[in-house]
Write an enzyme that holds these catalytic residues in place. Structure first.
Site, PDB file in Angstrom:
ATOM      1  N   ASP A 150       0.634  -1.241   0.087  1.00  0.00           N
ATOM      2  CA  ASP A 150      -0.009   0.031   0.087  1.00  0.00           C
ATOM      3  C   ASP A 150       0.832   1.339   0.027  1.00  0.00           C
ATOM      4  O   ASP A 150       2.033   1.356   0.624  1.00  0.00           O
ATOM      5  CB  ASP A 150      -0.811   0.011   1.143  1.00  0.00           C
ATOM      6  N   ASN A 160     -10.699  -2.716  -6.341  1.00  0.00           N
ATOM      7  CA  ASN A 160      -9.740  -1.649  -7.194  1.00  0.00           C
ATOM      8  C   ASN A 160     -10.274  -1.280  -8.692  1.00  0.00           C
ATOM      9  O   ASN A 160      -9.949  -0.288  -9.263  1.00  0.00           O
ATOM     10  CB  ASN A 160      -8.301  -2.382  -7.484  1.00  0.00           C
TER      11      ASN A 160
HETATM   12  C1  FPP Z   1      -1.945   0.124  -3.491  1.00  0.00           C
HETATM   13  O1  FPP Z   1      -1.398   1.356  -3.444  1.00  0.00           O
HETATM   14  C2  FPP Z   1      -1.319  -0.505  -4.424  1.00  0.00           C
HETATM   15  C3  FPP Z   1      -2.040  -1.058  -5.546  1.00  0.00           C
HETATM   16  C4  FPP Z   1      -3.338  -1.132  -5.606  1.00  0.00           C
HETATM   17  C5  FPP Z   1      -1.252  -1.771  -6.758  1.00  0.00           C
HETATM   18  C6  FPP Z   1       0.059  -2.548  -6.297  1.00  0.00           C
HETATM   19  C7  FPP Z   1       0.630  -2.751  -7.728  1.00  0.00           C
HETATM   20  C8  FPP Z   1       1.941  -2.823  -7.607  1.00  0.00           C
HETATM   21  C9  FPP Z   1       3.087  -2.517  -6.438  1.00  0.00           C
HETATM   22  C10 FPP Z   1       2.627  -2.839  -9.034  1.00  0.00           C
HETATM   23  C11 FPP Z   1       3.320  -3.837  -9.237  1.00  0.00           C
HETATM   24  C12 FPP Z   1       2.833  -5.191  -8.958  1.00  0.00           C
HETATM   25  C13 FPP Z   1       3.327  -5.986  -9.834  1.00  0.00           C
HETATM   26  C14 FPP Z   1       2.839  -7.757  -9.546  1.00  0.00           C
HETATM   27  C15 FPP Z   1       4.050  -6.059 -11.076  1.00  0.00           C
HETATM   28  P1  FPP Z   1      -2.362   2.646  -3.512  1.00  0.00           P
HETATM   29  O2  FPP Z   1      -2.353   3.102  -4.811  1.00  0.00           O
HETATM   30  O3  FPP Z   1      -3.934   2.077  -2.994  1.00  0.00           O
HETATM   31  O4  FPP Z   1      -1.748   3.511  -2.600  1.00  0.00           O
HETATM   32  P2  FPP Z   1      -2.419   4.964  -1.875  1.00  0.00           P
HETATM   33  O5  FPP Z   1      -3.374   4.306  -0.650  1.00  0.00           O
HETATM   34  O6  FPP Z   1      -1.479   5.734  -1.356  1.00  0.00           O
HETATM   35  O7  FPP Z   1      -3.495   5.428  -2.865  1.00  0.00           O
END
Ligand code: FPP
Length: 241
Positions: free
Chosen positions: A19, A67
């Protein structure tokens, strides 16, 4: 391969809620996708560090069933990152003995991504050093619902009796059927929610929350989290000594 650990007290299976990508990028005045791109680099590093850290199974939450509420641009960007990760990391994963699997409902995903997922799963199926499982379009409730439907179908067809629906049968019917339960669930970015991740499987898992945003989370940070885990006494419901 029998699971082995190079590090005393290391958890066999670590699951991570990655996250903070969006906030990390926004804080720098960059688009959210820049955070996801940087996050993908951390995935690569953490996977490579698993053998040294004594972690045999790593499960990461890449895209939840919730998501889809994000902007189309962010969703398409993430899907493209997943495709690129599979294509570009295939050789490295083979060289490092990484077996890659996916959990979650694949049916609504882009057919090209689905094909790549199937391809990398077959290509790495004989690897035994690190078991990497990526959760894409995954939600614990969705997974349990699909498993319940499958079991109910088997009962309806007369292939199973209702009494055969044991905890073991439910575990086996989940997407994670062939994986051990996670010993440790880590969430980055300071949030302290479980967010529908591995609801059944994490029944006895330890939880660690770190304020570090995922794009800043390095193998040394995971090593620190594992050190804290090693000090915990796990009782699985038994009385304290
Ligand atoms: C949550 O942070 C993260 C995600 C929904 C995506 C996770 C994906 C990756 C790390 C990309 C790469 C993965 C692979 C397997 C290649 P957020 O965007 O919700 O963060 P926030 O809470 O700060 O908005």
């Amino acid at each position: 391969m029998a699971p082995s650990s190079d590090r005393d007290g290391a958890p066999l299976h670590v699951a991570i809620i990655m996250d903070g990508n969006g906030r990390w990028a926004t804080e720098r005045g960059w688009p959210r996708l820049a955070g996801h791109r940087e996050g993908a680099k951390r995935v690569k590093e953490i996977v490579s560090a698993c053998p040294e850290l004594g972690v045999d199974y790593l499960t990461i939450y890449a895209f939840s069933t919730e998501n889809w509420k994000r902007s189309t641009a962010e969703i398409l960007g993430l899907m493209s990152l997943f495709r690129r990760y599979i294509s570009r990391e295939a050789d490295r994963m083979s060289a490092e003995g990484v077996r890659m699997r996916f959990i979650g409902d694949r049916t609504p995903l882009d057919p090209k991504l689905q094909r790549l997922m199937g391809w990398i799963e077959s290509r790495t199926a004989d690897n035994t050093r690190t078991n990497l499982t990526v959760a894409i379009n995954y939600g614990g409730r969705n997974e349990i619902t699909r498993a319940a439907r499958r079991l109910a179908g088997a009962v309806a067809r007369g292939e199973m009796d209702p009494e055969d629906i044991t905890q073991e049968a439910i575990s086996a019917a989940l997407d994670t059927g062939r994986l051990p339960d996670p010993d440790l669930v880590v969430r980055t970015s300071g949030e302290t929610r479980v967010s529908n991740f591995l609801l059944w499987q994490a029944a006895y898992a330890e939880f660690e929350f770190t304020p570090i945003m995922w794009p800043d989370f390095r193998p040394a940070d995971l090593a620190e989290v594992l050190d804290r885990f090693a000090l915990r006494e796990r009782r699985f419901g038994a009385a304290a000594q």
